[in-house]
Design an enzyme around this catalytic site. Structure first.
Site, mmCIF file in Angstrom:
data_model
loop_
_atom_site.group_PDB
_atom_site.id
_atom_site.type_symbol
_atom_site.label_atom_id
_atom_site.label_comp_id
_atom_site.label_asym_id
_atom_site.label_seq_id
_atom_site.Cartn_x
_atom_site.Cartn_y
_atom_site.Cartn_z
ATOM 1 N N HIS A 50 0.822 -1.213 0.000
ATOM 2 C CA HIS A 50 0.000 0.000 0.000
ATOM 3 C C HIS A 50 0.852 1.257 0.000
ATOM 4 O O HIS A 50 2.009 1.245 0.398
ATOM 5 C CB HIS A 50 -0.973 0.015 1.188
ATOM 6 C CG HIS A 50 -0.328 0.018 2.549
ATOM 7 N ND1 HIS A 50 -0.017 -1.124 3.229
ATOM 8 C CD2 HIS A 50 0.045 1.039 3.364
ATOM 9 C CE1 HIS A 50 0.524 -0.826 4.404
ATOM 10 N NE2 HIS A 50 0.578 0.499 4.508
ATOM 11 N N GLU A 86 -8.116 4.130 9.268
ATOM 12 C CA GLU A 86 -7.682 3.983 7.880
ATOM 13 C C GLU A 86 -8.812 3.492 6.991
ATOM 14 O O GLU A 86 -9.738 2.819 7.435
ATOM 15 C CB GLU A 86 -6.499 3.019 7.779
ATOM 16 C CG GLU A 86 -6.867 1.575 8.093
ATOM 17 C CD GLU A 86 -5.753 0.596 7.742
ATOM 18 O OE1 GLU A 86 -4.609 0.842 8.136
ATOM 19 O OE2 GLU A 86 -6.048 -0.406 7.074
ATOM 20 N N GLN A 97 -3.898 3.547 1.123
ATOM 21 C CA GLN A 97 -4.295 3.549 2.537
ATOM 22 C C GLN A 97 -4.457 5.011 2.967
ATOM 23 O O GLN A 97 -3.472 5.715 3.156
ATOM 24 C CB GLN A 97 -3.217 2.854 3.382
ATOM 25 C CG GLN A 97 -3.545 2.759 4.855
ATOM 26 C CD GLN A 97 -2.395 2.140 5.668
ATOM 27 O OE1 GLN A 97 -1.295 2.645 5.671
ATOM 28 N NE2 GLN A 97 -2.663 1.033 6.333
ATOM 29 N N HIS A 121 3.719 6.946 4.160
ATOM 30 C CA HIS A 121 4.656 5.815 4.102
ATOM 31 C C HIS A 121 4.312 4.893 2.946
ATOM 32 O O HIS A 121 3.267 5.016 2.312
ATOM 33 C CB HIS A 121 4.678 5.043 5.432
ATOM 34 C CG HIS A 121 3.396 4.362 5.824
ATOM 35 N ND1 HIS A 121 2.430 4.966 6.596
ATOM 36 C CD2 HIS A 121 2.924 3.116 5.560
ATOM 37 C CE1 HIS A 121 1.422 4.114 6.782
ATOM 38 N NE2 HIS A 121 1.704 2.989 6.156
ATOM 39 N N GLU A 171 7.033 0.419 5.721
ATOM 40 C CA GLU A 171 6.330 -0.599 6.503
ATOM 41 C C GLU A 171 6.488 -1.937 5.780
ATOM 42 O O GLU A 171 6.182 -2.030 4.580
ATOM 43 C CB GLU A 171 4.843 -0.219 6.607
ATOM 44 C CG GLU A 171 3.999 -1.207 7.398
ATOM 45 C CD GLU A 171 2.510 -0.805 7.465
ATOM 46 O OE1 GLU A 171 2.136 0.210 6.840
ATOM 47 O OE2 GLU A 171 1.743 -1.513 8.125
HETATM 48 N N1 CMX Z 1 7.972 10.177 6.319
HETATM 49 C C1 CMX Z 1 9.173 10.792 6.157
HETATM 50 N N2 CMX Z 1 9.821 11.452 7.148
HETATM 51 C C2 CMX Z 1 9.188 11.512 8.337
HETATM 52 C C3 CMX Z 1 7.953 10.899 8.577
HETATM 53 C C4 CMX Z 1 7.321 10.219 7.504
HETATM 54 N N3 CMX Z 1 6.156 9.614 7.648
HETATM 55 N N4 CMX Z 1 7.587 11.132 9.856
HETATM 56 C C5 CMX Z 1 8.563 11.862 10.411
HETATM 57 N N5 CMX Z 1 9.535 12.087 9.495
HETATM 58 C C6 CMX Z 1 10.764 12.840 9.712
HETATM 59 C C7 CMX Z 1 10.468 14.215 10.274
HETATM 60 O O1 CMX Z 1 10.234 15.151 9.235
HETATM 61 C C8 CMX Z 1 11.708 14.524 11.059
HETATM 62 O O2 CMX Z 1 12.722 14.962 10.194
HETATM 63 P P1 CMX Z 1 13.704 16.171 10.619
HETATM 64 O O3 CMX Z 1 14.460 15.650 11.799
HETATM 65 O O4 CMX Z 1 14.543 16.378 9.403
HETATM 66 O O5 CMX Z 1 12.785 17.314 10.938
HETATM 67 C C9 CMX Z 1 12.132 13.170 11.613
HETATM 68 O O6 CMX Z 1 11.522 12.177 10.737
HETATM 69 C C10 CMX Z 1 11.628 12.931 13.023
HETATM 70 O O7 CMX Z 1 10.248 13.194 13.001
HETATM 71 P P2 CMX Z 1 9.374 13.694 14.208
HETATM 72 O O8 CMX Z 1 8.318 14.593 13.701
HETATM 73 O O9 CMX Z 1 10.231 14.146 15.363
HETATM 74 O O10 CMX Z 1 8.606 12.400 14.572
HETATM 75 P P3 CMX Z 1 9.015 11.230 15.499
HETATM 76 O O11 CMX Z 1 10.478 10.941 15.454
HETATM 77 O O12 CMX Z 1 8.380 11.459 16.815
HETATM 78 O O13 CMX Z 1 8.213 10.072 14.728
HETATM 79 C C11 CMX Z 1 8.368 8.190 13.346
HETATM 80 C C12 CMX Z 1 8.537 9.699 13.447
HETATM 81 C C13 CMX Z 1 8.583 7.790 11.906
HETATM 82 C C14 CMX Z 1 9.377 7.520 14.289
HETATM 83 C C15 CMX Z 1 6.900 7.836 13.819
HETATM 84 O O14 CMX Z 1 5.998 8.505 12.999
HETATM 85 C C16 CMX Z 1 6.602 6.359 13.805
HETATM 86 O O15 CMX Z 1 6.968 5.630 14.726
HETATM 87 N N6 CMX Z 1 5.931 5.822 12.739
HETATM 88 C C17 CMX Z 1 5.622 4.439 12.596
HETATM 89 C C18 CMX Z 1 4.212 4.130 13.030
HETATM 90 C C19 CMX Z 1 3.161 4.815 12.190
HETATM 91 O O16 CMX Z 1 3.428 5.695 11.384
HETATM 92 N N7 CMX Z 1 1.892 4.376 12.378
HETATM 93 C C20 CMX Z 1 0.775 4.895 11.620
HETATM 94 C C21 CMX Z 1 0.494 4.025 10.420
HETATM 95 C C22 CMX Z 1 -0.326 2.797 10.748
HETATM 96 C C23 CMX Z 1 -0.589 1.878 9.569
HETATM 97 O O17 CMX Z 1 0.017 1.970 8.490
HETATM 98 O O18 CMX Z 1 -1.462 0.992 9.729
HETATM 99 CO CO CO Z 2 0.476 1.321 6.441
#
Ligand code: CMX
Ligand code: CO
Length: 175
Positions: A50, A86, A97, A121, A171
């Site tokens: 997705h 979602e 998604q 993502h 993912e």
């Molecule tokens: N894509 C690309 N870059 C991303 C991002 C994304 N989705 N999310 C955050 N970033 C970047 C930010 O821009 C930031 O970059 P800079 O340091 O250059 O500013 C950096 O990563 C850190 O971001 P943050 O805002 O401080 O966010 P966190 O570190 O707190 O969280 C992440 C980021 C990825 C660890 C967190 O979103 C996560 O754990 N994601 C996985 C779980 C998830 O997304 N679940 C929802 C989807 C469920 C599903 O698919 O079913």
């Molecule tokens: Co997903």
């Protein structure tokens, strides 16, 4: 030392338009040429599962995809552990998604606040999430999930940090 005696078979197939092996049907190109260390890694991704898009209003986004492309919702789910709701819209063997946060501390809420709506993502389908995750870790990858965990529609998933994956949150999805 003559360049002929120092010949590296990998160089021939990387040459554009005319190494010794070019056009020789008995010498197939090595598909791993130029791929560096990845030659040791078997292909783990079987399909794009997705493309996830973060939106402010799930209903509005669903309406847009239905009215613009005729895409319909196949599955809808609230994933409490991720703080998201979602909607999955099927496209051939893959899904769009559409994601919206269900609470303020959801990663998607943070994303929307920081970056606005858009691509959140990419979900790559794998045969075995645990095996793929171990392969990522073995390459020194920065994973967000140390172990596979439940995703939506009964899948098993694990996330890889975008900062260690050329700016894309990845993912791994096992159906
Ligand atoms: N894509 C690309 N870059 C991303 C991002 C994304 N989705 N999310 C955050 N970033 C970047 C930010 O821009 C930031 O970059 P800079 O340091 O250059 O500013 C950096 O990563 C850190 O971001 P943050 O805002 O401080 O966010 P966190 O570190 O707190 O969280 C992440 C980021 C990825 C660890 C967190 O979103 C996560 O754990 N994601 C996985 C779980 C998830 O997304 N679940 C929802 C989807 C469920 C599903 O698919 O079913
Ligand atoms: Co997903």
């Amino acid at each position: 030392m003559s360049p002929v005696t120092a010949r590296n078979p990998h160089e021939d197939s990387e040459e554009k338009g005319g190494g010794l092996a070019a056009g020789d049907p008995d010498e197939p190109r090595d598909p791993m040429d130029g791929m560096g260390d990845s030659a040791d890694t078997p292909m783990l991704l079987t399909e794009i599962d997705h493309i996830a898009i973060a939106v402010n209003d799930l209903g509005d986004a669903i309406d847009y995809y239905r009215e613009t492309f005729g895409a319909v919702v196949e599955h809808r789910e609230i994933v409490e552990s991720d703080g998201v709701e979602e909607a999955l819209l099927q496209v051939a063997e893959s899904y769009i998604q559409l994601l919206t946060p269900t609470r303020d501390d959801s990663p998607v809420a943070k994303y929307l606040e920081k970056r606005g709506e858009g691509l959140h993502h990419v979900g790559y389908r794998v045969a075995d999430c645990a095996v793929a995750l171990e392969a990522v870790k073995a390459q020194g990858g920065r994973v967000l999930d140390e172990k596979p965990r439940p995703g939506s529609r009964g899948t098993t998933v694990a996330f890889i940090h975008p900062k260690a994956a050329f700016g894309t949150l990845i993912e791994l999805v096992q159906e």
